[in-house]
Design a protein around this motif. Structure first.
Motif, PDB file in Angstrom:
ATOM      1  N   ASN A 186     -29.705  34.552 -21.148  1.00 23.83           N
ATOM      2  CA  ASN A 186     -30.213  34.426 -19.792  1.00 23.83           C
ATOM      3  C   ASN A 186     -30.281  32.945 -19.426  1.00 23.83           C
ATOM      4  O   ASN A 186     -31.056  32.215 -20.034  1.00 23.83           O
ATOM      5  CB  ASN A 186     -31.595  35.058 -19.676  1.00 23.83           C
ATOM      6  N   PRO A 244     -19.476  37.269 -16.009  1.00 16.34           N
ATOM      7  CA  PRO A 244     -19.486  37.225 -14.544  1.00 16.34           C
ATOM      8  C   PRO A 244     -18.253  36.483 -14.033  1.00 16.34           C
ATOM      9  O   PRO A 244     -17.687  35.640 -14.736  1.00 16.34           O
ATOM     10  CB  PRO A 244     -20.771  36.450 -14.217  1.00 16.34           C
ATOM     11  N   ARG A 249     -23.277  31.247  -6.534  1.00 16.91           N
ATOM     12  CA  ARG A 249     -24.716  31.402  -6.735  1.00 16.91           C
ATOM     13  C   ARG A 249     -25.335  30.352  -7.650  1.00 16.91           C
ATOM     14  O   ARG A 249     -26.548  30.189  -7.650  1.00 16.91           O
ATOM     15  CB  ARG A 249     -24.992  32.800  -7.261  1.00 16.91           C
ATOM     16  N   ILE A 252     -26.355  33.163 -12.746  1.00 20.92           N
ATOM     17  CA  ILE A 252     -26.344  34.624 -12.739  1.00 20.92           C
ATOM     18  C   ILE A 252     -27.133  35.123 -13.928  1.00 20.92           C
ATOM     19  O   ILE A 252     -26.802  34.816 -15.075  1.00 20.92           O
ATOM     20  CB  ILE A 252     -24.905  35.178 -12.749  1.00 20.92           C
ATOM     21  N   ASP A 253     -28.183  35.855 -13.636  1.00 23.10           N
ATOM     22  CA  ASP A 253     -28.997  36.445 -14.685  1.00 23.10           C
ATOM     23  C   ASP A 253     -28.372  37.767 -15.122  1.00 23.10           C
ATOM     24  O   ASP A 253     -27.623  38.387 -14.356  1.00 23.10           O
ATOM     25  CB  ASP A 253     -30.435  36.658 -14.183  1.00 23.10           C
ATOM     26  N   GLU A 298     -29.307  40.844 -15.384  1.00 24.34           N
ATOM     27  CA  GLU A 298     -29.526  42.054 -14.582  1.00 24.34           C
ATOM     28  C   GLU A 298     -28.714  42.040 -13.295  1.00 24.34           C
ATOM     29  O   GLU A 298     -28.617  43.029 -12.601  1.00 24.34           O
ATOM     30  CB  GLU A 298     -31.008  42.250 -14.265  1.00 24.34           C
ATOM     31  N   GLU A 299     -28.065  40.907 -12.986  1.00 22.46           N
ATOM     32  CA  GLU A 299     -27.268  40.801 -11.763  1.00 22.46           C
ATOM     33  C   GLU A 299     -25.791  41.106 -11.989  1.00 22.46           C
ATOM     34  O   GLU A 299     -25.028  41.096 -11.038  1.00 22.46           O
ATOM     35  CB  GLU A 299     -27.389  39.377 -11.190  1.00 22.46           C
ATOM     36  N   THR A 300     -25.384  41.333 -13.226  1.00 22.85           N
ATOM     37  CA  THR A 300     -23.943  41.560 -13.488  1.00 22.85           C
ATOM     38  C   THR A 300     -23.586  43.015 -13.383  1.00 22.85           C
ATOM     39  O   THR A 300     -24.388  43.887 -13.329  1.00 22.85           O
ATOM     40  CB  THR A 300     -23.562  41.034 -14.886  1.00 22.85           C
TER      41      THR A 300
END
Length: 174
Positions: free
Chosen positions: A46, A158, A166, A169-170, A172-174
């Motif tokens: 992360n 990603p 952005r 990118i964390d 949970e966003e992928t």
């Protein structure tokens, strides 16, 4: 040797940053956490995607209470993997980091850097760093050659465009 007297004689603050050797200047550091669930069934970095400027130092910190992890660049010098870092960039391997241990590496060459956790690559514990911009003169995106990467890893990375848009990118966003 640069002393306080030199800085004050030169007019203080603003000039001091320019006069100081690069090793003494404040260095930008970005933290990438190594995480996992309490029983170890899921592991991740992360952020999983990060855009940085050349010269930024990455600090990988293991915040997983039950697993050791690595931050290992995809490169032939490291476990004979297909290169997924720009030509001329130095590959890195943190070795195994126990909980609360950390490792640092500075990235200088513009381009895309993909890395993975040696024991958890098949669980898609991978990350992507974008250094600079595609408009940089020496920009390289070696990530286009998928080589020997497992399908789970390829799906987890990603997109470069999303990272650039952005900045971060964390997972949970992928």
């Amino acid at each position: 040797m640069l002393t306080r007297r030199h800085i004050l004689a030169a007019g203080g603050g603003g000039f001091a940053t320019l006069a100081m050797p690069s090793l003494l200047r404040a260095q930008q550091v970005e933290v990438i956490e190594m995480r996992g669930t309490p029983r170890g069934e899921r592991v991740w970095y992360n952020p999983i995607g990060l855009a940085i400027t050349p010269g930024t130092t990455l600090r990988f910190v293991n915040h997983d209470p039950v697993n050791s992890h690595t931050a290992t660049a995809y490169h032939p010098e490291l476990f004979d993997r297909v290169a997924h870092i720009p030509d001329g960039a130095a590959p890195w391997n943190s070795d195994f980091l126990l909980p609360d241990e950390s490792f640092e590496v500075a990235l200088e060459v513009p381009g895309v850097y993909d890395y993975y956790c040696l024991p958890h690559e098949m669980a898609a514990m991978v990350g992507r760093i974008v250094v600079g911009r595609p408009t940089d003169a020496v920009w390289q995106d070696p990530a286009e050659d998928t080589g020997d990467l497992p399908e789970a890893a390829l799906r987890a990375f990603p997109a470069v465009e999303a990272i650039l848009d952005r900045g971060r990118i964390d997972p949970e966003e992928t």
